[in-house]
Design a protein around this motif. Sequence first.
Motif, PDB file in Angstrom:
ATOM      1  N   LEU A  71       0.850  -1.192   0.000  1.00 39.02           N
ATOM      2  CA  LEU A  71       0.000   0.000   0.000  1.00 39.02           C
ATOM      3  C   LEU A  71       0.885   1.241   0.000  1.00 39.02           C
ATOM      4  N   GLY A  72       0.663   2.113  -0.999  1.00 39.02           N
ATOM      5  CA  GLY A  72       1.366   3.391  -1.050  1.00 39.02           C
ATOM      6  C   GLY A  72       0.504   4.468  -0.410  1.00 39.02           C
ATOM      7  N   ILE A  73       1.095   5.285   0.473  1.00 39.31           N
ATOM      8  CA  ILE A  73       0.327   6.278   1.227  1.00 39.31           C
ATOM      9  C   ILE A  73       1.047   7.619   1.197  1.00 39.31           C
ATOM     10  N   TYR A 119      -1.510   5.435  12.354  1.00 37.97           N
ATOM     11  CA  TYR A 119      -1.205   4.900  13.677  1.00 37.97           C
ATOM     12  C   TYR A 119      -2.155   3.763  14.056  1.00 37.97           C
ATOM     13  N   THR A 120      -3.406   3.865  13.635  1.00 38.85           N
ATOM     14  CA  THR A 120      -4.375   2.815  13.949  1.00 38.85           C
ATOM     15  C   THR A 120      -4.314   1.643  12.968  1.00 38.85           C
ATOM     16  N   LEU A 121      -3.682   1.848  11.812  1.00 39.24           N
ATOM     17  CA  LEU A 121      -3.642   0.802  10.780  1.00 39.24           C
ATOM     18  C   LEU A 121      -2.414  -0.097  10.885  1.00 39.24           C
ATOM     19  N   LEU A 122      -1.263   0.500  11.221  1.00 38.38           N
ATOM     20  CA  LEU A 122      -0.023  -0.273  11.227  1.00 38.38           C
ATOM     21  C   LEU A 122      -0.010  -1.320  12.331  1.00 38.38           C
ATOM     22  N   ARG A 123       0.640  -2.441  12.020  1.00 35.60           N
ATOM     23  CA  ARG A 123       0.776  -3.521  12.997  1.00 35.60           C
ATOM     24  C   ARG A 123       2.243  -3.909  13.139  1.00 35.60           C
ATOM     25  N   LYS A 124       2.544  -4.550  14.241  1.00 29.87           N
ATOM     26  CA  LYS A 124       3.881  -5.095  14.436  1.00 29.87           C
ATOM     27  C   LYS A 124       4.165  -6.119  13.333  1.00 29.87           C
ATOM     28  N   GLY A 125       5.312  -5.990  12.681  1.00 31.78           N
ATOM     29  CA  GLY A 125       5.674  -6.910  11.604  1.00 31.78           C
ATOM     30  C   GLY A 125       5.459  -6.351  10.216  1.00 31.78           C
ATOM     31  N   ASP A 126       4.680  -5.264  10.087  1.00 32.10           N
ATOM     32  CA  ASP A 126       4.534  -4.607   8.788  1.00 32.10           C
ATOM     33  C   ASP A 126       5.895  -4.069   8.344  1.00 32.10           C
ATOM     34  N   ILE A 127       6.128  -4.043   7.018  1.00 34.37           N
ATOM     35  CA  ILE A 127       7.365  -3.493   6.466  1.00 34.37           C
ATOM     36  C   ILE A 127       7.067  -2.108   5.898  1.00 34.37           C
ATOM     37  N   VAL A 128       7.693  -1.081   6.477  1.00 35.99           N
ATOM     38  CA  VAL A 128       7.478   0.299   6.048  1.00 35.99           C
ATOM     39  C   VAL A 128       8.724   0.795   5.322  1.00 35.99           C
ATOM     40  N   THR A 129       8.508   1.388   4.137  1.00 36.24           N
ATOM     41  CA  THR A 129       9.605   1.911   3.325  1.00 36.24           C
ATOM     42  C   THR A 129       9.404   3.392   3.097  1.00 36.24           C
ATOM     43  N   MET A 130      10.464   4.190   3.315  1.00 32.32           N
ATOM     44  CA  MET A 130      10.382   5.611   3.011  1.00 32.32           C
ATOM     45  C   MET A 130      11.788   6.195   2.866  1.00 32.32           C
ATOM     46  N   ARG A 131      11.841   7.382   2.285  1.00 33.09           N
ATOM     47  CA  ARG A 131      13.116   8.115   2.189  1.00 33.09           C
ATOM     48  C   ARG A 131      13.405   8.745   3.544  1.00 33.09           C
ATOM     49  N   GLU A 145       5.500   3.477   1.834  1.00 28.50           N
ATOM     50  CA  GLU A 145       4.883   2.252   1.330  1.00 28.50           C
ATOM     51  C   GLU A 145       4.891   1.230   2.461  1.00 28.50           C
ATOM     52  N   VAL A 146       3.771   0.532   2.616  1.00 32.85           N
ATOM     53  CA  VAL A 146       3.636  -0.444   3.700  1.00 32.85           C
ATOM     54  C   VAL A 146       3.303  -1.804   3.096  1.00 32.85           C
ATOM     55  N   TYR A 147       4.182  -2.774   3.381  1.00 33.14           N
ATOM     56  CA  TYR A 147       3.973  -4.147   2.913  1.00 33.14           C
ATOM     57  C   TYR A 147       3.455  -4.981   4.068  1.00 33.14           C
ATOM     58  N   GLU A 191       2.381  -8.905   4.781  1.00 32.64           N
ATOM     59  CA  GLU A 191       2.456 -10.251   4.206  1.00 32.64           C
ATOM     60  C   GLU A 191       1.074 -10.888   4.076  1.00 32.64           C
ATOM     61  N   ALA A 192       0.215 -10.677   5.074  1.00 29.09           N
ATOM     62  CA  ALA A 192      -1.128 -11.283   5.031  1.00 29.09           C
ATOM     63  C   ALA A 192      -2.058 -10.542   4.066  1.00 29.09           C
ATOM     64  N   GLY A 193      -1.636  -9.388   3.580  1.00 29.38           N
ATOM     65  CA  GLY A 193      -2.463  -8.603   2.658  1.00 29.38           C
ATOM     66  C   GLY A 193      -3.372  -7.638   3.395  1.00 29.38           C
ATOM     67  N   TRP A 194      -3.775  -6.590   2.681  1.00 29.87           N
ATOM     68  CA  TRP A 194      -4.697  -5.594   3.234  1.00 29.87           C
ATOM     69  C   TRP A 194      -6.129  -6.067   3.012  1.00 29.87           C
ATOM     70  N   THR A 195      -6.886  -6.129   4.098  1.00 28.67           N
ATOM     71  CA  THR A 195      -8.251  -6.657   4.024  1.00 28.67           C
ATOM     72  C   THR A 195      -9.225  -5.599   3.507  1.00 28.67           C
ATOM     73  N   ARG A 196     -10.404  -6.054   3.140  1.00 33.42           N
ATOM     74  CA  ARG A 196     -11.458  -5.111   2.726  1.00 33.42           C
ATOM     75  C   ARG A 196     -11.819  -4.183   3.871  1.00 33.42           C
ATOM     76  N   ARG A 197     -11.731  -4.698   5.098  1.00 36.59           N
ATOM     77  CA  ARG A 197     -12.021  -3.856   6.262  1.00 36.59           C
ATOM     78  C   ARG A 197     -11.000  -2.723   6.382  1.00 36.59           C
ATOM     79  N   ASP A 198      -9.735  -3.021   6.114  1.00 38.41           N
ATOM     80  CA  ASP A 198      -8.698  -1.986   6.143  1.00 38.41           C
ATOM     81  C   ASP A 198      -8.984  -0.900   5.109  1.00 38.41           C
ATOM     82  N   ILE A 199      -9.334  -1.325   3.916  1.00 38.55           N
ATOM     83  CA  ILE A 199      -9.585  -0.367   2.830  1.00 38.55           C
ATOM     84  C   ILE A 199     -10.823   0.468   3.132  1.00 38.55           C
ATOM     85  N   ARG A 200     -11.858  -0.148   3.704  1.00 41.07           N
ATOM     86  CA  ARG A 200     -13.061   0.613   4.067  1.00 41.07           C
ATOM     87  C   ARG A 200     -12.733   1.646   5.150  1.00 41.07           C
ATOM     88  N   ARG A 201     -11.840   1.272   6.072  1.00 45.31           N
ATOM     89  CA  ARG A 201     -11.450   2.231   7.099  1.00 45.31           C
ATOM     90  C   ARG A 201     -10.706   3.410   6.472  1.00 45.31           C
TER      91      ARG A 201
END
Length: 356
Positions: free
Chosen positions: A13-15, A27-39, A106-108, A110-120
């Motif tokens: 997901l690009g944000i 802050y409410t979306l990120l979880r432990k184990g997510d991979i965050v990429t930025m400059r 960008e946030v990777y 592994e389990a994928g972004w759910t429909r609930r995440d996108i609706r939020r």
Amino acid sequence: MKYELKDNKGKLLGIFIEREEDLWLLYTLLRKGDIVTMRTTRDVSIGEGEESRRIPMVLSIMVSTMEFQPFTNRLRIRGLIVEGPEEYGLRGHYHSFNVEPGSYIEVYREAGWTRRDIRRLEKYAVSTPRLLVISIDDDEIAVAEYSFLGLRIISSMSLPTMGKIYEVSVDERLGRLKEEINNMLSIMQRGNYKTILLIGPLLWVEQFKELLEDQTRKMKIDLKIEIRPYGGLKGLKDVESSGLLHKLLGTTVLQSANQAIETALQRLSNNQRTVAIGLFEVKKAAEQKAIEKLVILDEYLSTFDSSQREEIEFILESTDAYGGEIIIVPSTTNVAEKLRGLGGVVGLLRFELYEP
């Protein structure tokens, strides 16, 4: 917030962060184990024996902790570096990102972004207005900004009180108020406000209104008046607890949350069993697929306690899967204070729970 899924598997997901509320949402979306990429920038040693220099680079970290302080315009994300320039040997070291308005990440997952995440994202990423509140009394004037994240005090100033005992004339007081008007104009221009609420006792509100209304008219700002027994800082707290601010602001999320909490309290007073209070009861309700509306503090969604996070995700998934509404409340609002008194999470139920 602008966002898009960057791959066809729904994992990346690009944000683009545009405002402080976007930082709260992240802050409410990120979880432990997510991979965050930025400059970012990092101190590195260029050659043997040379002093380290701060070098711009792109890094990817695996999220381990986060810190978010509302009204600071910054979200701090810390984690282990998993990708970066090979020449600096940074993998396995810890690094912190300071995410601010204007940042792209960008946030990777592994389990994928759910429909609930996108609706939020769709629900909370929309632009929300801000309200400027001016609270005046006989001896104090206070200014605050009210937004989806709550009330932020901008300034407060003591005013000279009129009367023989204080040796302050009407003209002297008006002079101080006119000085303060210049400060207000600067705040109004920077904040791009559409509405200003002026509160306090009638005498002082009318006096300040006369000084302010010409400028608000020129700036096409809607000036609203609310007569209150108190002004100053005390008046700000009073008007916030009344619920008037989120009604004026039109923040439907906070209004819906407040209404749901009031409904829960009413059901409790009537000994109705169609309400669940606290994490234990709400989880039981989720197990029986009974939750019609869930109101939850943002603190629960940003927890890194693995067992509690698992319970929260189960509750969210159950509520969403069976058509329930989920409302997330920022912990800095007065609505959150009411919710915290009920354990931080409340479920309005479709039916009474089955007790084996």
